[in-house]
Design a protein around this motif. Structure first.
Motif, PDB file in Angstrom:
ATOM      1  N   CYS A 234      -5.308 -40.724  -0.982  1.00  0.00           N
ATOM      2  CA  CYS A 234      -4.770 -40.643  -2.336  1.00  0.00           C
ATOM      3  C   CYS A 234      -5.166 -39.297  -2.926  1.00  0.00           C
ATOM      4  O   CYS A 234      -6.350 -38.964  -2.999  1.00  0.00           O
ATOM      5  N   CYS A 235      -4.172 -38.525  -3.345  1.00  0.00           N
ATOM      6  CA  CYS A 235      -4.399 -37.197  -3.907  1.00  0.00           C
ATOM      7  C   CYS A 235      -3.809 -37.151  -5.313  1.00  0.00           C
ATOM      8  O   CYS A 235      -2.606 -37.362  -5.491  1.00  0.00           O
ATOM      9  N   LEU A 236      -4.666 -36.889  -6.316  1.00  0.00           N
ATOM     10  CA  LEU A 236      -4.221 -36.899  -7.706  1.00  0.00           C
ATOM     11  C   LEU A 236      -4.779 -35.699  -8.461  1.00  0.00           C
ATOM     12  O   LEU A 236      -5.919 -35.284  -8.246  1.00  0.00           O
ATOM     13  N   ALA A 237      -3.971 -35.157  -9.350  1.00  0.00           N
ATOM     14  CA  ALA A 237      -4.400 -34.032 -10.182  1.00  0.00           C
ATOM     15  C   ALA A 237      -5.095 -34.577 -11.419  1.00  0.00           C
ATOM     16  O   ALA A 237      -4.534 -34.621 -12.512  1.00  0.00           O
ATOM     17  N   SER A 238      -6.340 -35.005 -11.233  1.00  0.00           N
ATOM     18  CA  SER A 238      -7.108 -35.588 -12.331  1.00  0.00           C
ATOM     19  C   SER A 238      -8.598 -35.460 -12.043  1.00  0.00           C
ATOM     20  O   SER A 238      -9.095 -36.013 -11.051  1.00  0.00           O
ATOM     21  N   ALA A 239      -9.297 -34.753 -12.918  1.00  0.00           N
ATOM     22  CA  ALA A 239     -10.751 -34.637 -12.761  1.00  0.00           C
ATOM     23  C   ALA A 239     -11.423 -35.984 -12.993  1.00  0.00           C
ATOM     24  O   ALA A 239     -12.465 -36.273 -12.395  1.00  0.00           O
ATOM     25  N   TRP A 240     -10.836 -36.810 -13.869  1.00  0.00           N
ATOM     26  CA  TRP A 240     -11.409 -38.143 -14.096  1.00  0.00           C
ATOM     27  C   TRP A 240     -11.299 -39.007 -12.839  1.00  0.00           C
ATOM     28  O   TRP A 240     -12.176 -39.831 -12.566  1.00  0.00           O
ATOM     29  N   TYR A 241     -10.227 -38.837 -12.081  1.00  0.00           N
ATOM     30  CA  TYR A 241     -10.100 -39.546 -10.805  1.00  0.00           C
ATOM     31  C   TYR A 241     -11.201 -39.102  -9.846  1.00  0.00           C
ATOM     32  O   TYR A 241     -11.773 -39.926  -9.116  1.00  0.00           O
ATOM     33  N   GLU A 242     -11.518 -37.820  -9.852  1.00  0.00           N
ATOM     34  CA  GLU A 242     -12.600 -37.313  -9.015  1.00  0.00           C
ATOM     35  C   GLU A 242     -13.941 -37.892  -9.449  1.00  0.00           C
ATOM     36  O   GLU A 242     -14.758 -38.310  -8.616  1.00  0.00           O
TER      37      GLU A 242
ATOM     38  N   LEU B 160     -12.846 -45.466 -16.292  1.00  0.00           N
ATOM     39  CA  LEU B 160     -11.483 -46.008 -16.233  1.00  0.00           C
ATOM     40  C   LEU B 160     -10.750 -45.886 -17.564  1.00  0.00           C
ATOM     41  O   LEU B 160      -9.542 -45.642 -17.598  1.00  0.00           O
ATOM     42  N   VAL B 161     -11.480 -46.044 -18.655  1.00  0.00           N
ATOM     43  CA  VAL B 161     -10.841 -45.977 -19.980  1.00  0.00           C
ATOM     44  C   VAL B 161     -10.359 -44.567 -20.313  1.00  0.00           C
ATOM     45  O   VAL B 161      -9.555 -44.382 -21.238  1.00  0.00           O
ATOM     46  N   GLN B 162     -10.824 -43.566 -19.577  1.00  0.00           N
ATOM     47  CA  GLN B 162     -10.433 -42.184 -19.826  1.00  0.00           C
ATOM     48  C   GLN B 162      -9.196 -41.773 -19.026  1.00  0.00           C
ATOM     49  O   GLN B 162      -8.602 -40.728 -19.297  1.00  0.00           O
ATOM     50  N   ILE B 163      -8.814 -42.582 -18.049  1.00  0.00           N
ATOM     51  CA  ILE B 163      -7.745 -42.203 -17.132  1.00  0.00           C
ATOM     52  C   ILE B 163      -6.402 -42.709 -17.651  1.00  0.00           C
ATOM     53  O   ILE B 163      -6.250 -43.905 -17.915  1.00  0.00           O
ATOM     54  N   PRO B 164      -5.414 -41.832 -17.810  1.00  0.00           N
ATOM     55  CA  PRO B 164      -4.095 -42.237 -18.307  1.00  0.00           C
ATOM     56  C   PRO B 164      -3.435 -43.276 -17.404  1.00  0.00           C
ATOM     57  O   PRO B 164      -3.676 -43.310 -16.190  1.00  0.00           O
ATOM     58  N   ALA B 165      -2.581 -44.100 -18.013  1.00  0.00           N
ATOM     59  CA  ALA B 165      -1.921 -45.184 -17.275  1.00  0.00           C
ATOM     60  C   ALA B 165      -1.090 -44.655 -16.115  1.00  0.00           C
ATOM     61  O   ALA B 165      -1.041 -45.263 -15.036  1.00  0.00           O
ATOM     62  N   GLN B 166      -0.416 -43.508 -16.300  1.00  0.00           N
ATOM     63  CA  GLN B 166       0.439 -42.985 -15.231  1.00  0.00           C
ATOM     64  C   GLN B 166      -0.369 -42.551 -14.023  1.00  0.00           C
ATOM     65  O   GLN B 166       0.126 -42.580 -12.886  1.00  0.00           O
ATOM     66  N   ILE B 167      -1.619 -42.129 -14.247  1.00  0.00           N
ATOM     67  CA  ILE B 167      -2.493 -41.778 -13.129  1.00  0.00           C
ATOM     68  C   ILE B 167      -2.950 -43.041 -12.408  1.00  0.00           C
ATOM     69  O   ILE B 167      -2.975 -43.102 -11.170  1.00  0.00           O
ATOM     70  N   LYS B 168      -3.294 -44.075 -13.173  1.00  0.00           N
ATOM     71  CA  LYS B 168      -3.748 -45.327 -12.566  1.00  0.00           C
ATOM     72  C   LYS B 168      -2.676 -45.951 -11.685  1.00  0.00           C
ATOM     73  O   LYS B 168      -2.981 -46.613 -10.688  1.00  0.00           O
ATOM     74  N   LYS B 169      -1.399 -45.738 -12.026  1.00  0.00           N
ATOM     75  CA  LYS B 169      -0.308 -46.298 -11.224  1.00  0.00           C
ATOM     76  C   LYS B 169      -0.273 -45.704  -9.827  1.00  0.00           C
ATOM     77  O   LYS B 169       0.309 -46.299  -8.916  1.00  0.00           O
ATOM     78  N   SER B 170      -0.877 -44.546  -9.648  1.00  0.00           N
ATOM     79  CA  SER B 170      -0.897 -43.883  -8.337  1.00  0.00           C
ATOM     80  C   SER B 170      -2.162 -44.188  -7.541  1.00  0.00           C
ATOM     81  O   SER B 170      -2.337 -43.664  -6.433  1.00  0.00           O
ATOM     82  N   PHE B 171      -3.040 -45.012  -8.101  1.00  0.00           N
ATOM     83  CA  PHE B 171      -4.268 -45.388  -7.402  1.00  0.00           C
ATOM     84  C   PHE B 171      -3.939 -46.165  -6.127  1.00  0.00           C
ATOM     85  O   PHE B 171      -2.899 -46.824  -6.034  1.00  0.00           O
ATOM     86  N   PRO B 172      -4.856 -46.141  -5.130  1.00  0.00           N
ATOM     87  CA  PRO B 172      -4.725 -47.039  -3.967  1.00  0.00           C
ATOM     88  C   PRO B 172      -4.711 -48.492  -4.430  1.00  0.00           C
ATOM     89  O   PRO B 172      -5.172 -48.814  -5.525  1.00  0.00           O
ATOM     90  N   SER B 173      -4.198 -49.379  -3.602  1.00  0.00           N
ATOM     91  CA  SER B 173      -3.983 -50.780  -3.994  1.00  0.00           C
ATOM     92  C   SER B 173      -5.247 -51.460  -4.500  1.00  0.00           C
ATOM     93  O   SER B 173      -5.210 -52.180  -5.499  1.00  0.00           O
ATOM     94  N   TYR B 174      -6.402 -51.232  -3.849  1.00  0.00           N
ATOM     95  CA  TYR B 174      -7.609 -51.934  -4.271  1.00  0.00           C
ATOM     96  C   TYR B 174      -8.122 -51.423  -5.614  1.00  0.00           C
ATOM     97  O   TYR B 174      -8.705 -52.183  -6.396  1.00  0.00           O
ATOM     98  N   LEU B 175      -7.887 -50.131  -5.930  1.00  0.00           N
ATOM     99  CA  LEU B 175      -8.257 -49.627  -7.246  1.00  0.00           C
ATOM    100  C   LEU B 175      -7.287 -50.132  -8.308  1.00  0.00           C
ATOM    101  O   LEU B 175      -7.660 -50.330  -9.464  1.00  0.00           O
ATOM    102  N   GLN B 176      -6.035 -50.361  -7.904  1.00  0.00           N
ATOM    103  CA  GLN B 176      -5.062 -50.957  -8.819  1.00  0.00           C
ATOM    104  C   GLN B 176      -5.543 -52.346  -9.258  1.00  0.00           C
ATOM    105  O   GLN B 176      -5.439 -52.720 -10.421  1.00  0.00           O
TER     106      GLN B 176
END
Length: 211
Positions: free
Chosen positions: A116-124, A184-200
């Motif tokens: 999973c590759c996302l442009a988000s420092a909060w994801y990191e 998690l509360v800092q991460i936008p909803a559109q970023i969360k939609k791209s999470f791997p299934s278990y993080l979803q």
């Protein structure tokens, strides 16, 4: 009433039940994939900061590569590397900053190589803290399963090791609690939609209980 192991046999003795190993369940472990952080950040922050971020992340990537086959010292070394890297990457999440979405951070699961590759420092940040929790559980397993048992002999876990295991479990719990309430509360909803299934699933669970 009682379990089978507690029922006396014909000789008036209780059958002894020996648990050979005790293990802590470890969910999916994710490891960082090599990522170019220099080019996206060039001109946005100082060269010293870019170089430090790149060096620290590369160190984490290298140490995480064979962690499943590592021992206690390898786990401790990776934990220290993550603790050193975390405050630096947190600097990219500052409010009113263009840096939060400037770098594509990539992580993959060890068991199925799902990446999973996302442009988000909060994801990191979430990925780093999650890995710290998983390492604490892995550390607990290593302490509960001594490697000196031979020929089926009963393995002994010292009282000091058991206390250390409790500390490891509390540390894992603290990391996961921090992830739920502060990351998690800092991460936008559109970023969360791209999470791997278990993080979803984690996101859906936290939303359902009102976090």
């Amino acid at each position: 009433m009682g379990c089978g192991a507690s029922v006396p046999n014909g000789k008036g003795r209780k059958r002894r039940s020996v648990v050979q190993e005790v293990a802590v369940f470890i969910p999916t472990i994710r490891v960082p994939v090599a990522t170019d952080v220099v080019q996206p950040l060039r001109g946005l922050v100082s060269k010293e900061l870019v170089d430090r971020l790149a060096t620290l992340r590369s160190n984490v990537v290298a140490l995480a590569e064979d962690i499943y086959h590592g021992d206690m010292s390898a786990v401790s070394e990776l934990q220290r590397a993550l603790e050193e890297y975390l405050p630096v990457v947190l600097g990219l999440t500052a409010k009113e900053s263009r840096l939060e979405a400037s770098v594509q951070f990539s992580w993959r699961t060890i068991d199925d190589d799902q990446e999973c590759c996302l442009a988000s420092a909060w994801y990191e940040v979430l990925s780093v803290v999650h890995m710290m929790a998983m390492l604490a559980l892995f550390e607990a397993n290593l302490k509960l399963i001594p490697r000196d048992g031979q020929n089926g002999a009963e393995k002994k876990v010292s009282e000091d090791s058991k206390k250390d295991v409790v500390d490891s479990l509390l540390r894992a719990s603290g990391c996961l609690d921090y992830s739920v309430h502060h990351i998690l509360v800092q991460i936008p909803a559109q970023i969360k939609k791209s999470f791997p299934s278990y993080l979803q699933e984690v996101c859906r669970d936290t939303a359902r209980i009102g976090f």
